[in-house]
Write a protein that holds these residues in place. Structure first.
Motif, PDB file in Angstrom:
ATOM      1  N   GLY A 131      -0.481  24.284  23.008  1.00 42.08           N
ATOM      2  CA  GLY A 131      -0.381  24.844  21.674  1.00 42.08           C
ATOM      3  C   GLY A 131       0.448  23.979  20.756  1.00 42.08           C
ATOM      4  N   THR A 132       0.136  24.025  19.465  1.00 40.96           N
ATOM      5  CA  THR A 132       0.912  23.296  18.463  1.00 40.96           C
ATOM      6  C   THR A 132       2.077  24.167  18.001  1.00 40.96           C
ATOM      7  N   HIS A 133       2.901  23.590  17.173  1.00 38.85           N
ATOM      8  CA  HIS A 133       4.034  24.336  16.644  1.00 38.85           C
ATOM      9  C   HIS A 133       3.555  25.533  15.821  1.00 38.85           C
ATOM     10  N   GLU A 134       2.422  25.399  15.152  1.00 37.67           N
ATOM     11  CA  GLU A 134       1.905  26.483  14.314  1.00 37.67           C
ATOM     12  C   GLU A 134       1.320  27.624  15.147  1.00 37.67           C
ATOM     13  N   THR A 135       0.802  27.331  16.333  1.00 42.64           N
ATOM     14  CA  THR A 135       0.155  28.363  17.153  1.00 42.64           C
ATOM     15  C   THR A 135       1.078  28.943  18.218  1.00 42.64           C
ATOM     16  N   GLY A 136       2.361  28.607  18.169  1.00 43.58           N
ATOM     17  CA  GLY A 136       3.307  29.168  19.129  1.00 43.58           C
ATOM     18  C   GLY A 136       3.651  28.258  20.284  1.00 43.58           C
ATOM     19  N   GLY A 137       2.991  27.090  20.379  1.00 49.35           N
ATOM     20  CA  GLY A 137       3.312  26.149  21.446  1.00 49.35           C
ATOM     21  C   GLY A 137       4.460  25.238  21.046  1.00 49.35           C
ATOM     22  N   CYS A 138       4.607  24.155  21.800  1.00 49.00           N
ATOM     23  CA  CYS A 138       5.712  23.221  21.523  1.00 49.00           C
ATOM     24  C   CYS A 138       5.243  21.937  20.858  1.00 49.00           C
ATOM     25  N   GLY A 139       3.934  21.646  20.898  1.00 48.51           N
ATOM     26  CA  GLY A 139       3.435  20.417  20.272  1.00 48.51           C
ATOM     27  C   GLY A 139       3.848  19.164  21.012  1.00 48.51           C
ATOM     28  N   GLU A 140       3.761  19.173  22.336  1.00 48.31           N
ATOM     29  CA  GLU A 140       4.112  18.026  23.173  1.00 48.31           C
ATOM     30  C   GLU A 140       5.598  17.653  23.039  1.00 48.31           C
ATOM     31  N   ASP A 141       6.430  18.650  23.097  1.00 51.42           N
ATOM     32  CA  ASP A 141       7.872  18.424  22.993  1.00 51.42           C
ATOM     33  C   ASP A 141       8.414  17.898  24.314  1.00 51.42           C
ATOM     34  N   TRP A 142       9.647  17.384  24.250  1.00 45.62           N
ATOM     35  CA  TRP A 142      10.359  16.877  25.429  1.00 45.62           C
ATOM     36  C   TRP A 142      11.415  17.909  25.834  1.00 45.62           C
ATOM     37  N   TRP A 143      11.523  18.162  27.150  1.00 42.03           N
ATOM     38  CA  TRP A 143      12.352  19.253  27.650  1.00 42.03           C
ATOM     39  C   TRP A 143      13.372  18.771  28.672  1.00 42.03           C
ATOM     40  N   HIS A 144      14.573  19.373  28.603  1.00 42.23           N
ATOM     41  CA  HIS A 144      15.546  19.229  29.698  1.00 42.23           C
ATOM     42  C   HIS A 144      15.121  20.146  30.845  1.00 42.23           C
TER      43      HIS A 144
ATOM     44  N   VAL B 248       0.853  -1.189   0.000  1.00 45.39           N
ATOM     45  CA  VAL B 248       0.000   0.000   0.000  1.00 45.39           C
ATOM     46  C   VAL B 248       0.890   1.240   0.000  1.00 45.39           C
ATOM     47  N   HIS B 249       0.661   2.139  -0.929  1.00 43.66           N
ATOM     48  CA  HIS B 249       1.445   3.373  -0.997  1.00 43.66           C
ATOM     49  C   HIS B 249       0.619   4.474  -1.654  1.00 43.66           C
ATOM     50  N   SER B 250       1.086   5.701  -1.500  1.00 40.76           N
ATOM     51  CA  SER B 250       0.515   6.887  -2.156  1.00 40.76           C
ATOM     52  C   SER B 250      -0.913   7.178  -1.730  1.00 40.76           C
ATOM     53  N   GLU B 251      -1.324   6.730  -0.545  1.00 36.18           N
ATOM     54  CA  GLU B 251      -2.635   7.117  -0.021  1.00 36.18           C
ATOM     55  C   GLU B 251      -2.558   8.526   0.557  1.00 36.18           C
ATOM     56  N   GLU B 252      -3.709   9.149   0.717  1.00 39.01           N
ATOM     57  CA  GLU B 252      -3.743  10.500   1.265  1.00 39.01           C
ATOM     58  C   GLU B 252      -3.547  10.450   2.780  1.00 39.01           C
ATOM     59  N   PRO B 253      -2.664  11.283   3.320  1.00 38.25           N
ATOM     60  CA  PRO B 253      -2.476  11.309   4.782  1.00 38.25           C
ATOM     61  C   PRO B 253      -3.580  12.098   5.464  1.00 38.25           C
ATOM     62  N   ASP B 254      -3.626  11.988   6.771  1.00 40.01           N
ATOM     63  CA  ASP B 254      -4.603  12.734   7.565  1.00 40.01           C
ATOM     64  C   ASP B 254      -4.138  14.188   7.668  1.00 40.01           C
ATOM     65  N   VAL B 255      -4.962  15.091   7.202  1.00 39.39           N
ATOM     66  CA  VAL B 255      -4.581  16.514   7.197  1.00 39.39           C
ATOM     67  C   VAL B 255      -4.568  17.104   8.594  1.00 39.39           C
ATOM     68  N   ASN B 256      -5.148  16.409   9.567  1.00 44.57           N
ATOM     69  CA  ASN B 256      -5.207  16.925  10.936  1.00 44.57           C
ATOM     70  C   ASN B 256      -3.987  16.557  11.763  1.00 44.57           C
ATOM     71  N   ASN B 257      -3.082  15.761  11.221  1.00 42.28           N
ATOM     72  CA  ASN B 257      -1.857  15.437  11.952  1.00 42.28           C
ATOM     73  C   ASN B 257      -1.025  16.695  12.183  1.00 42.28           C
ATOM     74  N   LYS B 258      -0.454  16.789  13.362  1.00 35.68           N
ATOM     75  CA  LYS B 258       0.409  17.911  13.709  1.00 35.68           C
ATOM     76  C   LYS B 258       1.833  17.398  13.926  1.00 35.68           C
ATOM     77  N   TYR B 259       2.788  18.160  13.420  1.00 43.57           N
ATOM     78  CA  TYR B 259       4.189  17.747  13.490  1.00 43.57           C
ATOM     79  C   TYR B 259       5.010  18.856  14.137  1.00 43.57           C
ATOM     80  N   ASN B 260       6.070  18.466  14.810  1.00 41.75           N
ATOM     81  CA  ASN B 260       7.007  19.437  15.364  1.00 41.75           C
ATOM     82  C   ASN B 260       8.427  18.962  15.089  1.00 41.75           C
ATOM     83  N   GLN B 261       9.387  19.573  15.729  1.00 39.81           N
ATOM     84  CA  GLN B 261      10.789  19.266  15.456  1.00 39.81           C
ATOM     85  C   GLN B 261      11.185  17.855  15.886  1.00 39.81           C
ATOM     86  N   ASN B 262      10.363  17.187  16.706  1.00 38.28           N
ATOM     87  CA  ASN B 262      10.706  15.836  17.153  1.00 38.28           C
ATOM     88  C   ASN B 262      10.865  14.876  15.978  1.00 38.28           C
ATOM     89  N   PHE B 263      10.127  15.103  14.907  1.00 38.72           N
ATOM     90  CA  PHE B 263      10.194  14.207  13.755  1.00 38.72           C
ATOM     91  C   PHE B 263      11.515  14.350  12.996  1.00 38.72           C
TER      92      PHE B 263
END
Length: 531
Positions: free
Chosen positions: A193-206, A151-166
């Motif tokens: 907040g998500t990365h787009e709205t100024g938050g961290c998007g569930e990032d991991w912190w020291h 299975v390949h080339s299917e449409e991804p979920d547009v509601n997924n949120k990504y940050n620098q962790n990826f």
């Protein structure tokens, strides 16, 4: 008088000739070498079962199904840097992608993966346009050919949120995470907040980065001087016994102590709460993105604000002064919180939302919607003190959800953030029930190697699969009685035994004769109970 003649060698070797060296057997034919390289059939089976038990402990869940058909979930997510490598320049655009637990093993098991841990409302991207067509999903059904895989080339979920962790970048310091170099504990932000709205998007912190000291702030701390241990004197003031050789245990223990000191986690930075004092936290990025929550800092259910200070403003106090100031600060804040809570108790009627929630089985969101309007006329939020100034992170106690105001005016602020209303459930794949083993103490089963081999044969061409199964069964029938005789007698299986047996299977007479002579010359096998 002449001296007596020198004794002549009795073996007839004249002077000046080298004495013949007695023939010795090769090291590989000695019994010690055989005992190191050999094992009984029972030992081999036990080791194999232990390896499978260890594999089940590392991967306890079923890896048969992709989670994409289930839609968005809070689940464990992995980023594949092999199929979707990030650009070398951080400023370049990057179309990130994440895969679920099953796809990380079945579709990307031999790739370079980044374990991001849990992300909310995430749908698996495996087999979508976020990955190249050469990296298909092997777990979903291909609707074109009605078979599993490809299975390949299917449409991804547009509601997924990504940050620098990826990209394998974490924390406000944007470091590349290396588990072998990382020291100390990192904490995951609850994420408003998500990365787009100024938050961290569930990032991991020291912890050090949350207070502005940096990820390796502890390296600037002065190392404590070791106090010399006082000499032990015997009661009768007699001389202590002097050992002829130094005790080896002392050296070993000393090295072990040094290793433990090096591997010891660094202490929390000044102002950072202890692990058992909070349940979750919101980083200063998410707090700044939603400033209304700042007013809860230091109130019931929330710890005092942990301020972020830039490197030039942040200072590291000596250990003793830090502990004293921390205690004084904590006591002062506790007094302030107590006074504020006493004022609120006088100004507002007491509510027991926690007991109501326990008695009412309906979901908390519906429960709050049905009870938030006219009954709670007093708004808790309006009685809170003014928000502290500055940039800070907010640490939440275990009961913080019961302390947040749910009135008709405040509830719309909570609706976009269900994690503030009720504790989130993290999806876990079903535990595999196949291949359970009584060895190794494993409570989970994910199938033996034989089961995995048969599963892999299902994706092979039918004719080749049948031929492979027939060849496997033929070899299995031949090997079973061979291993059984050693298992019952407790004898070890040597390399000569294996060579001789497979030579018989091939009908190689010269190999049979060679293996038999080798076994005859140096067969030092014994039963395990004999030594």
């Amino acid at each position: 008088m002449d001296p007596p003649p020198l004794p002549q060698p009795s073996n007839g070797v004249s002077e000046g000739q080298d004495a013949p060296v007695a023939p010795t057997k090769a090291r590989t034919e000695s019994f010690s070498a055989r005992s190191d390289d050999s094992q009984t059939a029972a030992d081999f089976i036990r080791d194999q079962e232990q390896l499978e038990a260890d594999a089940r402990e590392a991967l306890p869940y079923s890896i048969e199904n992709c989670t994409k058909p289930l839609g968005p979930l809070r689940q464990s997510v992995f980023s594949c840097l092999t199929c979707n490598p990030p650009p070398a320049n951080v400023s370049d655009t990057y179309e990130a992608a994440g895969v679920c637990y099953s796809c990380s093993v079945q579709c990307h098991g031999e790739h370079t993966l980044v374990e991001i841990f849990t992300k909310r409302n995430f749908t698996c991207d495996c087999g979508t346009t976020r990955f190249p067509a050469t990296s298909p999903c092997a777990l979903r059904i291909n609707e074109t050919i009605k078979t599993k895989g490809g299975v390949h080339s299917e449409e991804p979920d547009v509601n997924n949120k990504y940050n620098q962790n990826f990209r394998n970048r974490f924390c406000g310091c944007e470091c590349d995470y290396d588990p072998f170099q990382q020291k100390g504990t990192m904490f995951q932000c609850l994420g408003l907040g998500t990365h787009e709205t100024g938050g961290c998007g569930e990032d991991w912190w020291h912890p050090g980065c949350l207070v502005g000291l940096g990820p390796r702030w502890f390296e600037k701390l002065p190392k404590p001087e070791k106090e010399p241990q006082p000499k032990q004197e015997t009661p009768d003031a007699s001389l202590a016994t002097i050992a002829e050789e130094p005790a080896p245990e002392a050296e070993t223990n000393g090295d072990h102590a040094i290793d433990e000191e090096d591997e010891e986690d660094p202490p929390p930075p000044p102002g950072f709460p202890a692990d058992d004092e909070f349940e979750a936290f919101l980083c200063f990025k998410c707090v700044d993105a939603h400033p209304w929550i700042k007013r809860y800092a230091g109130t019931d259910g929330f710890l005092a604000p942990v301020y972020f200070k830039k490197d030039e403003d942040a200072t590291i106090a000596p250990t003793g002064d830090t502990e004293a100031s921390k205690k004084r600060k904590a006591s002062d804040e506790d007094d302030e919180v107590d006074s504020q809570s006493s004022k609120r108790q006088k100004a507002e009627p007491e509510t027991d939302e926690a007991s109501t929630a326990a008695e009412n089985p309906q979901p908390q969101t519906e429960r709050l919607l049905s009870t938030s309007a006219p009954e709670s006329s007093t708004c808790k939020f309006s009685l809170l003190p003014a928000a502290p100034q500055g940039q800070f992170s907010l640490f939440l106690k275990e009961d913080f959800r019961d302390k947040i105001c749910h009135c008709a005016s405040c509830f719309p602020l909570l609706v976009p953030h269900p994690q503030l209303l009720e504790e989130e459930e993290t999806y876990e794949p079903p535990v595999s029930e196949d291949g359970a083993s009584d060895h190794g103490g494993s409570t989970h089963g994910s199938g033996s190697l034989l089961d995995r081999g048969e599963s892999a044969l299902r994706n092979v061409d039918r004719v080749r699969a049948i031929e492979g199964v027939m060849a496997y069964n033929h070899l299995k029938d031949k090997l079973t009685p061979f291993f059984k005789q050693f298992a019952e007698s407790g004898q070890t299986i040597s390399a000569e035994d294996i060579k001789e047996y497979f030579a018989k299977l091939r009908g190689d007479e010269s190999a049979i004769k060679e293996a038999g002579e080798a076994a005859k010359d140096g067969d030092h096998r014994r039963e395990q109970s004999g030594y």
